[in-house]
Design a protein around this motif. Structure first.
Motif, PDB file in Angstrom:
ATOM      1  N   SER A   1     -49.831   1.949  22.773  1.00 33.76           N
ATOM      2  CA  SER A   1     -49.179   0.886  22.015  1.00 33.76           C
ATOM      3  C   SER A   1     -47.674   1.113  22.027  1.00 33.76           C
ATOM      4  O   SER A   1     -47.207   2.253  22.069  1.00 33.76           O
TER       5      SER A   1
ATOM      6  N   THR B   1     -49.851  -8.418  24.855  1.00 35.72           N
ATOM      7  CA  THR B   1     -48.900  -8.379  23.746  1.00 35.72           C
ATOM      8  C   THR B   1     -49.496  -9.072  22.530  1.00 35.72           C
ATOM      9  O   THR B   1     -50.350  -9.955  22.644  1.00 35.72           O
ATOM     10  N   ASP B   2     -49.035  -8.654  21.382  1.00 34.17           N
ATOM     11  CA  ASP B   2     -49.335  -9.317  20.114  1.00 34.17           C
ATOM     12  C   ASP B   2     -47.975  -9.641  19.506  1.00 34.17           C
ATOM     13  O   ASP B   2     -47.328  -8.758  18.927  1.00 34.17           O
TER      14      ASP B   2
ATOM     15  N   TYR C   1     -49.408  -3.570  24.518  1.00 37.58           N
ATOM     16  CA  TYR C   1     -50.466  -2.589  24.722  1.00 37.58           C
ATOM     17  C   TYR C   1     -50.685  -2.345  26.215  1.00 37.58           C
ATOM     18  O   TYR C   1     -50.505  -3.238  27.039  1.00 37.58           O
TER      19      TYR C   1
ATOM     20  N   ALA D   1     -47.117 -11.413  17.008  1.00 38.51           N
ATOM     21  CA  ALA D   1     -47.039 -11.310  15.544  1.00 38.51           C
ATOM     22  C   ALA D   1     -46.783  -9.873  15.111  1.00 38.51           C
ATOM     23  O   ALA D   1     -46.065  -9.634  14.123  1.00 38.51           O
ATOM     24  N   LYS D   2     -47.333  -8.922  15.840  1.00 41.73           N
ATOM     25  CA  LYS D   2     -47.130  -7.511  15.523  1.00 41.73           C
ATOM     26  C   LYS D   2     -45.986  -6.901  16.318  1.00 41.73           C
ATOM     27  O   LYS D   2     -45.685  -5.726  16.143  1.00 41.73           O
ATOM     28  N   LYS D   3     -45.379  -7.691  17.206  1.00 42.28           N
ATOM     29  CA  LYS D   3     -44.291  -7.202  18.061  1.00 42.28           C
ATOM     30  C   LYS D   3     -44.720  -5.934  18.789  1.00 42.28           C
ATOM     31  O   LYS D   3     -44.001  -4.920  18.802  1.00 42.28           O
ATOM     32  N   THR D   4     -45.878  -5.995  19.369  1.00 39.14           N
ATOM     33  CA  THR D   4     -46.463  -4.820  20.000  1.00 39.14           C
ATOM     34  C   THR D   4     -46.986  -5.191  21.387  1.00 39.14           C
ATOM     35  O   THR D   4     -47.564  -6.269  21.580  1.00 39.14           O
TER      36      THR D   4
ATOM     37  N   ALA E   1     -44.535  -0.405  19.761  1.00 39.18           N
ATOM     38  CA  ALA E   1     -44.062  -1.258  18.680  1.00 39.18           C
ATOM     39  C   ALA E   1     -42.571  -1.503  18.842  1.00 39.18           C
ATOM     40  O   ALA E   1     -41.800  -0.557  19.038  1.00 39.18           O
TER      41      ALA E   1
END
Length: 127
Positions: free
Chosen positions: A21, A72-73, A80, A75-78, A23
């Protein structure tokens, strides 16, 4: 300005899976091209995978195609990196990177195309 923090590395056996991950800080995460690179001891940093801003295109180095996926997510600014069927040759420090420029596809396969980097996370695959 973007700060990137990787996590998820570790020691696994050949054939196992890991999910890395990354962030990101900053308000404009979705405007960056996100990528993973890796660097093994004594070797140059090499491209692993990237994902475009829209999320509709990804690229992978040949040796990881079919085994690794990137996602990518927003909303979580992440971002993977799912790594399956790991091999000893996947052993390296894995770095997350972000590119804010409007670059050609071939430029996004190079470390020089990226503006921000994380500190790296170690992945070790034993045989």
């Amino acid at each position: 300005q973007v700060q990137l923090v990787e996590s998820g590395g570790g020691l696994v056996q050949a054939g196992d899976s890991l999910r890395l991950s990354c962030a990101a800080s900053g308000r404009t995460f979705s405007s960056y091209v996100m990528a993973w690179f890796r660097q093994a001891p004594g070797k140059e940093r090499e491209f692993v995978a990237n994902i475009r801003r829209s999320g509709d295109r990804t690229d992978f180095r040949d040796s990881v195609k079919g085994r690794f996926t990137i996602s990518t997510d927003n909303a979580k600014k992440t971002v993977y990196l799912q790594m399956n069927s790991l091999k000893p040759e996947d052993t390296a420090v894995y770095y997350c990177a972000a590119s804010q420029g409007r670059l050609y596809d071939y430029e996004l396969l190079k470390a020089s195309g990226y503006d921000y980097w994380g500190q790296g996370t170690q992945v070790t695959v034993s045989s």
